[in-house]
Design an enzyme around this catalytic site. Sequence first.
Site, PDB file in Angstrom:
ATOM      1  N   ASP A  14      16.216 -22.476  32.690  1.00  0.00           N
ATOM      2  CA  ASP A  14      15.925 -21.253  31.925  1.00  0.00           C
ATOM      3  C   ASP A  14      15.437 -21.567  30.519  1.00  0.00           C
ATOM      4  OD1 ASP A  14      16.918 -19.841  34.078  1.00  0.00           O
ATOM      5  OD2 ASP A  14      18.876 -19.467  33.156  1.00  0.00           O
ATOM      6  N   ARG A  94      30.473 -19.180  21.987  1.00  0.00           N
ATOM      7  CA  ARG A  94      29.260 -18.482  21.538  1.00  0.00           C
ATOM      8  C   ARG A  94      29.186 -18.245  20.035  1.00  0.00           C
ATOM      9  NH1 ARG A  94      26.928 -20.625  25.540  1.00  0.00           N
ATOM     10  NH2 ARG A  94      27.164 -19.592  27.553  1.00  0.00           N
ATOM     11  N   ASP A 123      27.360 -12.951  27.140  1.00  0.00           N
ATOM     12  CA  ASP A 123      26.907 -13.958  26.187  1.00  0.00           C
ATOM     13  C   ASP A 123      25.795 -13.443  25.275  1.00  0.00           C
ATOM     14  OD1 ASP A 123      28.748 -15.883  26.965  1.00  0.00           O
ATOM     15  OD2 ASP A 123      27.467 -16.610  28.591  1.00  0.00           O
ATOM     16  N   SER A 173      26.174 -20.817  38.615  1.00  0.00           N
ATOM     17  CA  SER A 173      25.806 -20.793  37.206  1.00  0.00           C
ATOM     18  C   SER A 173      27.074 -21.170  36.443  1.00  0.00           C
ATOM     19  CB  SER A 173      25.336 -19.385  36.846  1.00  0.00           C
ATOM     20  OG  SER A 173      25.519 -19.172  35.471  1.00  0.00           O
TER      21      SER A 173
HETATM   22  N1  ARG Z   1      32.531 -14.342  32.301  1.00  0.00           N
HETATM   23  C1  ARG Z   1      32.659 -15.366  31.320  1.00  0.00           C
HETATM   24  C2  ARG Z   1      32.484 -14.793  29.954  1.00  0.00           C
HETATM   25  O1  ARG Z   1      31.970 -13.742  29.820  1.00  0.00           O
HETATM   26  C3  ARG Z   1      31.793 -16.537  31.604  1.00  0.00           C
HETATM   27  C4  ARG Z   1      30.362 -16.437  31.241  1.00  0.00           C
HETATM   28  C5  ARG Z   1      29.648 -17.660  31.677  1.00  0.00           C
HETATM   29  N2  ARG Z   1      28.395 -17.761  31.045  1.00  0.00           N
HETATM   30  C6  ARG Z   1      27.358 -18.383  31.595  1.00  0.00           C
HETATM   31  N3  ARG Z   1      26.264 -18.414  30.905  1.00  0.00           N
HETATM   32  N4  ARG Z   1      27.411 -18.937  32.788  1.00  0.00           N
HETATM   33  O2  ARG Z   1      32.875 -15.385  28.989  1.00  0.00           O
END
Ligand code: ARG
Length: 400
Positions: A14, A94, A123, A173
């Site tokens: 990506d 993040r 995110d 992912s």
């Molecule tokens: N559900 C989790 C969160 O919101 C994990 C997110 C995972 N992010 C990713 N880019 N695969 O913190």
Amino acid sequence: MAEKLVLAYSGGLDTSVAIRWLQEKYNVDVITLTADLGNLDDMDEIKQRALDTKAIAAEVRDGRDEFLKDFVWPALQANALYQGVYPLATALGRPLIAKMLVEVARLHGATMVAHGCTGKGNDQVRLDVGIASLAPDLKVLAPAREWGMTRDEEIAYAQKNDISVFNANKQFSTDENLWGRSIEAGPLENPWSEPPEEAYLWTKAVADTPDASEYTEIDFDQGLPIAIDGTKLDPIQIVNLISERAGNHGIGRIDHIEDRLVGIKSREVYEAPAAAVLIPAHQALEAMTLTREQLRFKEHVSRDYADLTYNGLWYSSHRNDLQAYIKSTQTHVSGTVRVKLYKAKATVVGVRSPNALYQHDLATYGDGDLFDQSASPGFIHLWGLPNRVQAQIQGNSDQS
Ligand code: ARG
């Protein structure tokens, strides 16, 4: 001269496609930022991939220590668990990435920053809001949210543009840092089917765990772990060591249906072996050193704290206020916790603290009892007084 943009770069498909797409669509010079928060990938390789994809500069920053000290440790003092189970590894990473994006943008005089998040997750919110809170003047782009390419289209775009396609057919992912691994998508999207064993990399299946239990002693100072089995270690060593030990016993797998901020329910799988040991250990020490009122109020604060972290409001005065309260509660949370690791379970089996509010001579049923039992009837008389009065005047309250 083209304007400059800093892109949060993981080295995956990506964000590699994003480098070229941003150059083409926005006519910008792209600088990549890769934050090492304990993600396992080879950072030199990622850097080279960014440069090969024609980024004008590729920054790699080791944020591991800062991540633990400024993000994970405060969350540990809060016992922060989203919906009672998720230790927030990705969510805590993040805001630090947002901070680094801003720093690198300032360093290079960039006017824009970008990230590879889609429009469906949390995110994007954490990064957009994080950046807006730290640098409201910077424009934030999210190419994957704009371009609407499918995975196959991305691969075709990459091939056409000579971008090396890396990890394009992975099943899940994932996002990794020192505090945990988030695993989504692929076969996990069916909530009826058990996560395949390949989803897990840090934790053993119970069937493969040792048949002997293992004990770990964690020393805390003011709510933060400082030593393991009597040896002082730095935060990175502590988290790595506990993670490895707990993972070996299959501890730290989480599988639940989660409520994203954007309103979607999703099936989320995590591995967080260090958190699965440190949070209960910390809670056990709090039970020993905080009053019942502190414990009760802190539980409420902890839920709000976890929610705001999850929802991208790390950089907010509300978080600072809650943090100040949490920090104040930790003054006496020092001592040692003994945890037994065995068959996917971390059990606190011993706690000691120089500040313990537990007093043996008050609690004991044996010799040396100092609790004055003759004081109890008077106490109970007054405690029950309102009920007695109400029963006499209004009748008893038994509704069964
Ligand atoms: N559900 C989790 C969160 O919101 C994990 C997110 C995972 N992010 C990713 N880019 N695969 O913190």
